[in-house]
Design a protein around this motif. Structure first.
Motif, PDB file in Angstrom:
ATOM      1  N   LEU A  44      22.515  19.382  45.888  1.00 31.35           N
ATOM      2  CA  LEU A  44      23.685  19.705  45.088  1.00 31.35           C
ATOM      3  C   LEU A  44      23.196  20.259  43.755  1.00 31.35           C
ATOM      4  CD1 LEU A  44      26.717  19.572  44.248  1.00 31.35           C
ATOM      5  CD2 LEU A  44      26.308  17.183  43.599  1.00 31.35           C
ATOM      6  N   ALA A  45      23.767  21.394  43.341  1.00 36.74           N
ATOM      7  CA  ALA A  45      23.392  22.018  42.074  1.00 36.74           C
ATOM      8  C   ALA A  45      24.661  22.377  41.310  1.00 36.74           C
ATOM      9  CB  ALA A  45      22.549  23.269  42.319  1.00 36.74           C
ATOM     10  N   LEU A  46      24.845  21.731  40.167  1.00 38.01           N
ATOM     11  CA  LEU A  46      26.010  21.997  39.323  1.00 38.01           C
ATOM     12  C   LEU A  46      25.525  22.558  37.994  1.00 38.01           C
ATOM     13  CD1 LEU A  46      28.179  18.791  39.879  1.00 38.01           C
ATOM     14  CD2 LEU A  46      28.123  20.909  41.210  1.00 38.01           C
ATOM     15  N   LEU A  47      26.089  23.679  37.596  1.00 33.67           N
ATOM     16  CA  LEU A  47      25.671  24.287  36.345  1.00 33.67           C
ATOM     17  C   LEU A  47      26.871  24.870  35.609  1.00 33.67           C
ATOM     18  CD1 LEU A  47      25.394  27.736  36.814  1.00 33.67           C
ATOM     19  CD2 LEU A  47      23.765  26.824  38.451  1.00 33.67           C
ATOM     20  N   SER A  48      26.728  24.919  34.305  1.00 34.27           N
ATOM     21  CA  SER A  48      27.755  25.518  33.462  1.00 34.27           C
ATOM     22  C   SER A  48      27.110  25.856  32.125  1.00 34.27           C
ATOM     23  CB  SER A  48      28.944  24.570  33.274  1.00 34.27           C
ATOM     24  OG  SER A  48      30.033  25.235  32.652  1.00 34.27           O
ATOM     25  N   TYR A  49      27.911  26.343  31.187  1.00 38.98           N
ATOM     26  CA  TYR A  49      27.364  26.659  29.873  1.00 38.98           C
ATOM     27  C   TYR A  49      28.347  26.248  28.789  1.00 38.98           C
ATOM     28  CZ  TYR A  49      30.093  30.927  30.836  1.00 38.98           C
ATOM     29  OH  TYR A  49      31.070  31.812  31.191  1.00 38.98           O
TER      30      TYR A  49
ATOM     31  N   TYR B 155      23.084  27.432  28.892  1.00 36.12           N
ATOM     32  CA  TYR B 155      23.408  26.737  30.137  1.00 36.12           C
ATOM     33  C   TYR B 155      22.929  25.290  30.107  1.00 36.12           C
ATOM     34  CZ  TYR B 155      25.075  30.610  33.034  1.00 36.12           C
ATOM     35  OH  TYR B 155      25.819  31.614  33.573  1.00 36.12           O
ATOM     36  N   PHE B 156      23.595  24.460  30.888  1.00 35.30           N
ATOM     37  CA  PHE B 156      23.101  23.139  31.246  1.00 35.30           C
ATOM     38  C   PHE B 156      23.339  22.964  32.743  1.00 35.30           C
ATOM     39  CE2 PHE B 156      27.418  22.799  29.620  1.00 35.30           C
ATOM     40  CZ  PHE B 156      28.073  22.094  30.598  1.00 35.30           C
ATOM     41  N   TYR B 157      22.572  22.094  33.381  1.00 39.05           N
ATOM     42  CA  TYR B 157      22.698  21.960  34.830  1.00 39.05           C
ATOM     43  C   TYR B 157      22.130  20.634  35.292  1.00 39.05           C
ATOM     44  CZ  TYR B 157      17.732  23.210  35.043  1.00 39.05           C
ATOM     45  OH  TYR B 157      16.367  23.230  34.887  1.00 39.05           O
ATOM     46  N   TRP B 158      22.539  20.237  36.499  1.00 37.81           N
ATOM     47  CA  TRP B 158      21.845  19.126  37.154  1.00 37.81           C
ATOM     48  C   TRP B 158      21.706  19.396  38.642  1.00 37.81           C
ATOM     49  CZ3 TRP B 158      24.228  15.648  40.645  1.00 37.81           C
ATOM     50  CH2 TRP B 158      25.625  15.492  40.587  1.00 37.81           C
TER      51      TRP B 158
ATOM     52  N   LYS C  90      17.054  13.218  41.432  1.00 40.85           N
ATOM     53  CA  LYS C  90      17.964  14.088  40.683  1.00 40.85           C
ATOM     54  C   LYS C  90      17.360  14.373  39.314  1.00 40.85           C
ATOM     55  CE  LYS C  90      20.893  10.226  39.067  1.00 40.85           C
ATOM     56  NZ  LYS C  90      22.272   9.703  38.982  1.00 40.85           N
ATOM     57  N   GLU C  91      17.798  15.482  38.701  1.00 40.37           N
ATOM     58  CA  GLU C  91      17.296  15.830  37.376  1.00 40.37           C
ATOM     59  C   GLU C  91      18.384  16.523  36.562  1.00 40.37           C
ATOM     60  OE1 GLU C  91      14.907  19.958  37.730  1.00 40.37           O
ATOM     61  OE2 GLU C  91      13.930  18.315  38.800  1.00 40.37           O
ATOM     62  N   TRP C  92      18.353  16.295  35.256  1.00 37.52           N
ATOM     63  CA  TRP C  92      19.347  16.810  34.314  1.00 37.52           C
ATOM     64  C   TRP C  92      18.648  17.680  33.267  1.00 37.52           C
ATOM     65  CZ3 TRP C  92      24.374  17.252  32.916  1.00 37.52           C
ATOM     66  CH2 TRP C  92      24.675  17.435  31.562  1.00 37.52           C
ATOM     67  N   ASN C  93      19.217  18.823  32.957  1.00 38.40           N
ATOM     68  CA  ASN C  93      18.684  19.692  31.902  1.00 38.40           C
ATOM     69  C   ASN C  93      19.855  20.202  31.080  1.00 38.40           C
ATOM     70  OD1 ASN C  93      17.691  21.993  30.406  1.00 38.40           O
ATOM     71  ND2 ASN C  93      15.903  21.981  31.740  1.00 38.40           N
ATOM     72  N   GLU C  94      19.870  19.908  29.796  1.00 34.74           N
ATOM     73  CA  GLU C  94      21.032  20.269  29.003  1.00 34.74           C
ATOM     74  C   GLU C  94      20.830  21.492  28.115  1.00 34.74           C
ATOM     75  OE1 GLU C  94      21.164  17.592  25.018  1.00 34.74           O
ATOM     76  OE2 GLU C  94      21.638  16.513  26.867  1.00 34.74           O
TER      77      GLU C  94
END
Length: 270
Positions: free
Chosen positions: A135-140, A262-265, A194-198
């Motif tokens: 699962l890949a969720l991203l936005s900005y 962007y940020f994503y997880w 899982k990993e988070w990048n903001e």
């Protein structure tokens, strides 16, 4: 999707033309997937795909890519736009995906998941993903910045005026921070891998007018435009003229570097 927006034909056309397609993030998603599986993947599903800017970027990596959206107008725009033969589109809610249990290798949502019924969407994602699927969720964030010579700081003070003027028209569904919505989803995901990048910056060299047009695709600007069309147009013109003045440029076709934050997880189903 829990909230329906971006459904007029004019808006969907602008969305396709001006939104940024995050190729750099697609590469990172695929690198994450390849940590466990090296071969060509079968099926990717891009949920809340809009007019398909991100959907088509997945095509080289999968046998089939399906973009789903609740908006017929968005999907019609995606269908009429050029797309690879292995890309198709289906109309459905994000929380009711038309795929069998364990059928999907990758579920993505690009700048869309904040509009979903998020707990139901995560449950549905878990249902359709195969073991090892991702699962890949991203936005900005909406505070895009501009770079231009030695006046970047002054330009971004003006950009902040733009965003502040639109803040009263922000949907209450989103709350004060869409990033927080994504972090809450990340924390509620039970997958251990899982990993988070903001903070991931995507840079594009664009005419200044394209920056203005991109902001105009935001739901908050569209709400202002619906309430006060003349006021919305005046706001855009005033901001553009202020930016040009600081740049000492006369044409909105003058190129600037637009930086999208962007940020994503990412998460892998056990």
């Amino acid at each position: 999707m829990a909230v329906r927006l971006f459904e007029s034909k004019d808006h969907t056309a602008s969305y396709l033309q001006y939104r940024v397609a995050p190729q750099e993030l697609i590469s990172m998603i695929m690198d994450y997937m390849r940590k466990q599986t090296k071969n060509q993947f079968k099926l990717a599903v891009d949920v809340g795909c809009g007019s398909g800017q991100g959907t088509v970027l997945l095509a080289p990596y999968f046998t089939a890519v399906v973009g789903t959206d609740i908006s017929p107008a968005q999907l019609e725009t995606g269908l009429t736009n050029s797309h690879p033969p292995n890309v198709s589109y289906k109309q459905c809610p994000a929380e009711e995906l038309p795929f069998a249990a364990g059928e999907v290798d990758l579920v993505t949502a690009m700048t869309a998941a904040h509009w979903f019924d998020r707990p139901r969407f995560l449950q549905e994602t878990d249902r359709v993903l195969r073991p090892g699927g991702c699962l890949a969720l991203l936005s900005y964030t909406l505070n895009m910045t501009l770079e231009y010579g030695d006046v970047s700081e002054a330009l971004n003070d003006i950009c902040k005026e733009f965003y502040a003027a639109l803040l009263p028209y922000r949907s209450p569904y989103l709350g004060p921070s869409s990033m927080k919505l994504y972090l809450d989803m990340y924390n509620s995901c039970s997958y251990q891998d899982k990993e988070w990048n903001e903070c991931f910056h995507v840079r594009r060299t664009v005419p200044l007018r394209r920056y203005i047009c991109m902001v105009e695709t935001f739901s908050s600007y569209q709400k202002l435009k619906e309430k006060d069309p003349a006021g919305a147009e005046q706001l855009s013109n005033d901001i553009q003229n202020k930016l040009l003045s600081v740049m000492k440029a006369s044409s909105p076709d003058t190129e600037v570097t637009m930086v999208v934050h962007y940020f994503y997880w990412l998460a892998r189903k056990p």
